[in-house]
Design a protein around this motif. Structure first.
Motif, PDB file in Angstrom:
ATOM      1  N   LYS A   1     -45.689 -35.185  26.633  1.00 32.68           N
ATOM      2  CA  LYS A   1     -47.042 -35.712  26.931  1.00 32.68           C
ATOM      3  C   LYS A   1     -47.889 -35.709  25.656  1.00 32.68           C
ATOM      4  CE  LYS A   1     -49.919 -37.296  30.005  1.00 32.68           C
ATOM      5  NZ  LYS A   1     -51.051 -36.713  30.665  1.00 32.68           N
ATOM      6  N   TYR A   2     -47.785 -34.634  24.878  1.00 30.51           N
ATOM      7  CA  TYR A   2     -48.628 -34.513  23.681  1.00 30.51           C
ATOM      8  C   TYR A   2     -48.224 -35.526  22.603  1.00 30.51           C
ATOM      9  CZ  TYR A   2     -50.805 -32.599  19.492  1.00 30.51           C
ATOM     10  OH  TYR A   2     -51.519 -32.458  18.328  1.00 30.51           O
ATOM     11  N   THR A   3     -46.903 -35.638  22.388  1.00 23.14           N
ATOM     12  CA  THR A   3     -46.458 -36.495  21.274  1.00 23.14           C
ATOM     13  C   THR A   3     -46.306 -37.954  21.696  1.00 23.14           C
ATOM     14  OG1 THR A   3     -44.131 -36.100  21.823  1.00 23.14           O
ATOM     15  CG2 THR A   3     -45.135 -34.611  20.205  1.00 23.14           C
ATOM     16  N   GLY A   4     -46.137 -38.173  22.992  1.00 23.76           N
ATOM     17  CA  GLY A   4     -45.851 -39.538  23.442  1.00 23.76           C
ATOM     18  C   GLY A   4     -44.420 -39.947  23.115  1.00 23.76           C
ATOM     19  N   SER A   5     -43.603 -38.996  22.667  1.00 19.55           N
ATOM     20  CA  SER A   5     -42.200 -39.288  22.343  1.00 19.55           C
ATOM     21  C   SER A   5     -41.294 -38.646  23.377  1.00 19.55           C
ATOM     22  CB  SER A   5     -41.865 -38.760  20.941  1.00 19.55           C
ATOM     23  OG  SER A   5     -42.631 -39.450  19.983  1.00 19.55           O
ATOM     24  N   LYS A   6     -40.000 -38.951  23.302  1.00 22.12           N
ATOM     25  CA  LYS A   6     -39.099 -38.538  24.381  1.00 22.12           C
ATOM     26  C   LYS A   6     -37.961 -37.609  23.948  1.00 22.12           C
ATOM     27  CE  LYS A   6     -40.810 -41.037  27.768  1.00 22.12           C
ATOM     28  NZ  LYS A   6     -42.151 -40.858  27.179  1.00 22.12           N
ATOM     29  N   GLU A   7     -37.448 -37.789  22.727  1.00 21.81           N
ATOM     30  CA  GLU A   7     -36.190 -37.114  22.395  1.00 21.81           C
ATOM     31  C   GLU A   7     -36.402 -35.638  22.062  1.00 21.81           C
ATOM     32  OE1 GLU A   7     -35.368 -40.300  19.389  1.00 21.81           O
ATOM     33  OE2 GLU A   7     -33.339 -40.063  20.213  1.00 21.81           O
ATOM     34  N   VAL A   8     -35.329 -34.877  22.271  1.00 21.97           N
ATOM     35  CA  VAL A   8     -35.397 -33.435  22.026  1.00 21.97           C
ATOM     36  C   VAL A   8     -34.164 -33.000  21.250  1.00 21.97           C
ATOM     37  CG1 VAL A   8     -35.593 -31.176  23.118  1.00 21.97           C
ATOM     38  CG2 VAL A   8     -36.596 -33.160  24.237  1.00 21.97           C
ATOM     39  N   LEU A   9     -34.367 -32.066  20.333  1.00 16.56           N
ATOM     40  CA  LEU A   9     -33.255 -31.465  19.587  1.00 16.56           C
ATOM     41  C   LEU A   9     -33.128 -30.009  19.989  1.00 16.56           C
ATOM     42  CD1 LEU A   9     -32.672 -33.803  17.716  1.00 16.56           C
ATOM     43  CD2 LEU A   9     -33.162 -32.336  15.773  1.00 16.56           C
ATOM     44  N   ALA A  10     -31.898 -29.553  20.171  1.00 20.50           N
ATOM     45  CA  ALA A  10     -31.664 -28.138  20.479  1.00 20.50           C
ATOM     46  C   ALA A  10     -30.467 -27.670  19.661  1.00 20.50           C
ATOM     47  CB  ALA A  10     -31.411 -27.964  21.972  1.00 20.50           C
ATOM     48  N   LEU A  11     -30.192 -26.366  19.721  1.00 20.33           N
ATOM     49  CA  LEU A  11     -29.116 -25.812  18.900  1.00 20.33           C
ATOM     50  C   LEU A  11     -27.791 -25.779  19.643  1.00 20.33           C
ATOM     51  CD1 LEU A  11     -30.918 -22.656  17.454  1.00 20.33           C
ATOM     52  CD2 LEU A  11     -30.610 -24.879  16.358  1.00 20.33           C
ATOM     53  N   GLU A  12     -26.715 -26.067  18.941  1.00 22.53           N
ATOM     54  CA  GLU A  12     -25.391 -25.774  19.491  1.00 22.53           C
ATOM     55  C   GLU A  12     -25.337 -24.276  19.762  1.00 22.53           C
ATOM     56  OE1 GLU A  12     -22.852 -27.001  16.328  1.00 22.53           O
ATOM     57  OE2 GLU A  12     -23.212 -29.139  16.678  1.00 22.53           O
ATOM     58  N   MET A  13     -24.641 -23.874  20.800  1.00 24.54           N
ATOM     59  CA  MET A  13     -24.477 -22.458  21.193  1.00 24.54           C
ATOM     60  C   MET A  13     -25.731 -21.838  21.803  1.00 24.54           C
ATOM     61  SD  MET A  13     -22.239 -21.119  17.962  1.00 24.54           S
ATOM     62  CE  MET A  13     -22.235 -19.450  18.541  1.00 24.54           C
ATOM     63  N   SER A  14     -26.757 -22.662  22.017  1.00 19.83           N
ATOM     64  CA  SER A  14     -28.003 -22.099  22.566  1.00 19.83           C
ATOM     65  C   SER A  14     -27.899 -21.943  24.078  1.00 19.83           C
ATOM     66  CB  SER A  14     -29.163 -23.046  22.253  1.00 19.83           C
ATOM     67  OG  SER A  14     -28.936 -24.300  22.871  1.00 19.83           O
TER      68      SER A  14
END
Ligand SMILES: Cc1ncc(COP(=O)(O)O)c(C=O)c1O
Length: 444
Positions: A129-142
């Motif tokens: 909502k804040y950025t108006g963007s959609k994609e997300v990055l997360a860590l392998e093994m998280s």
């Protein structure tokens, strides 16, 4: 309905009821619990166990901490439920104010939910909502939870099989896993894993990044502490791409690492900070906190929870924070430093102990098969069989310890932060003896 004819409750009866009436869950502990106090849990046969796992890092202020239980009871006598968006309640209001005071930097406004997984998912919605963007990055093994949104972030396929698809628009980056680092060519750490964030943004995303989500110390992945400078560099890269940094303090927060927040060790202020587990010392509560600017991207009604901000849980959380601030975190720091030394000693003594690592009372050792080289030759192969045998031996010796990690070969120490030196000594001694007893009959 009368239960007079029911047989008396016993370990066996609880286990049989679980088998018959609860959906299958992972039965790795097998210690039915009748009551608990401090660092001790008792089963239905009167057996006492020293708990060095805290129900996965939850009862940080000690099982049945008196001040926390009293605060919850006091609120129970007033009212149990009001639904925070129908009837604002005072414990939630007070807790919000307290969190603004104790969370890092300009973090100010909190949303209350019921669990870690909800806190993470709410944080993603807010970032979008804040950025108006959609994609997300997360860590392998998280690990960030098991509902479809948080499961998409969780970087471990063993939790996902047959239950995909989860949400899309998630990419994964290399974890800050020094012991099995495949990023720095065997040389000294250059934080190349942080640069991988930039690389994955360049190669996998559509330049529509809302958030980078990380654990400040990876819990389920195997107590993985990132190198100096990693978290701040990841934040910098996220901001360069117009994204927010979400630091998931669900497991590492609430004093676990010897500071109230693991982020404090790295001098980084998250943009959004999900919390749960230790927040109310065992009562179900989750939360995510953000700066006023970020938080106010939510308009009323964008995100709601019927039970979130339950007054009993919030009253317990206020008492928990007070308890933690009143010497318990100091104890975590002091005992954690001692424990780390003991585990490092085990690493020196036994070639099956590959790595001892952790912060505060979030410590782990990785058990390995020194005869086998692991993938890419960076470290000996993980030995989950040995870890399982050691965990079972400790259970027989009356100690509940965590066995986990991405490779299922990490012995996890995450006791109540009230643990005494004597109790830790007993646990370390039993761990050493179990390793000694089982190291010959192991093998990955
Ligand atoms: C870092 C982290 N985030 C989120 C979660 C999910 O929390 P919950 O089980 O309360 O949904 C966990 C649970 O282990 C966790 O360790």
């Amino acid at each position: 309905m009368s239960h007079q004819t029911d047989p008396p409750t016993s370990n066996e009866r609880v286990e049989a009821q679980y088998e018959e009436y609860l959906m299958p869950i992972w039965k790795n502990l097998n210690v039915p619990i009748k009551r608990a106090s401090g660092c001790t849990v008792e089963d239905f046969e009167g057996n006492e166990y020293l708990d060095v796992f805290s129900g996965i890092s939850v009862t940080n202020a000690g099982h049945n901490n008196e001040a926390v239980v009293d605060a919850a009871k006091e609120q129970l006598d007033e009212f149990v439920h009001g639904c925070t968006y129908v009837h604002p309640n005072q414990p939630a209001a007070e807790l919000g104010e307290k969190l603004a005071e104790v969370t890092p930097g300009d973090l100010q406004k909190t949303f209350f939910c019921n669990s870690g997984t909800e806190a993470v998912e709410g944080a993603i919605k807010l970032a979008r909502k804040y950025t108006g963007s959609k994609e997300v990055l997360a860590l392998e093994m998280s690990f960030h939870g098991r509902t479809l949104g948080s499961l998409a972030l969780t970087g471990n396929k063993s939790y996902k099989s047959e239950m995909a698809p989860t949400i899309n628009d998630v990419s994964h980056v290399a974890p800050p896993y020094a012991y099995r680092c495949q990023m720095c060519d065997g040389g000294p750490c250059s934080c190349a894993c942080a640069e991988d964030v930039e690389h994955v943004i360049d190669t996998h995303t559509a330049d529509d990044l809302a958030a980078v989500v990380v654990e400040p110390v990876m819990g389920e992945g195997g107590i993985i502490v990132p190198p100096e400078g990693w978290l701040s560099r990841v934040k910098e890269i996220a901001h360069d791409h117009g994204a927010l940094l979400i630091v998931d303090e669900v497991q590492a927060g609430y004093g676990r690492t010897g500071e109230l927040w693991a982020s404090d060790h790295f001098d980084v202020v998250p943009d959004i900070m999900p919390q749960a587990k230790g927040i109310a010392n065992g009562l179900p509560l989750g939360a995510f906190t953000a700066s006023a600017e970020v938080a106010d991207a939510f308009e009323a009604g964008d995100h709601l929870s019927t039970f979130g901000g339950n007054p009993v849980a919030c009253a317990a959380a206020l008492a928990t924070i007070e308890e933690l601030e009143n010497g318990i975190i100091d104890n975590a720091r002091e005992q954690g430093a001692w424990l780390h030394e003991q585990l490092a000693e085990l690493e020196r003594e036994y070639d099956v102990v590959g790595d001892a690592r952790g912060l505060g009372l979030m410590q782990g050792i990785e058990l390995v098969d020194p005869q086998e080289t692991g993938r890419m030759d960076v470290a000996p192969a993980p030995d989950p069989k040995l870890a399982k045998a050691v965990g079972k031996q400790l259970r027989e010796d009356g100690i509940v310890i965590g066995v986990g990690g991405f490779h299922k070969n990490v012995m996890r120490f995450q006791p109540p932060l009230t643990i005494s030196r004597d109790q830790l000594e007993r646990a370390v001694e039993a761990l050493g003896a179990a390793i000694e007893a089982h190291r010959e009959d192991s093998g990955a």
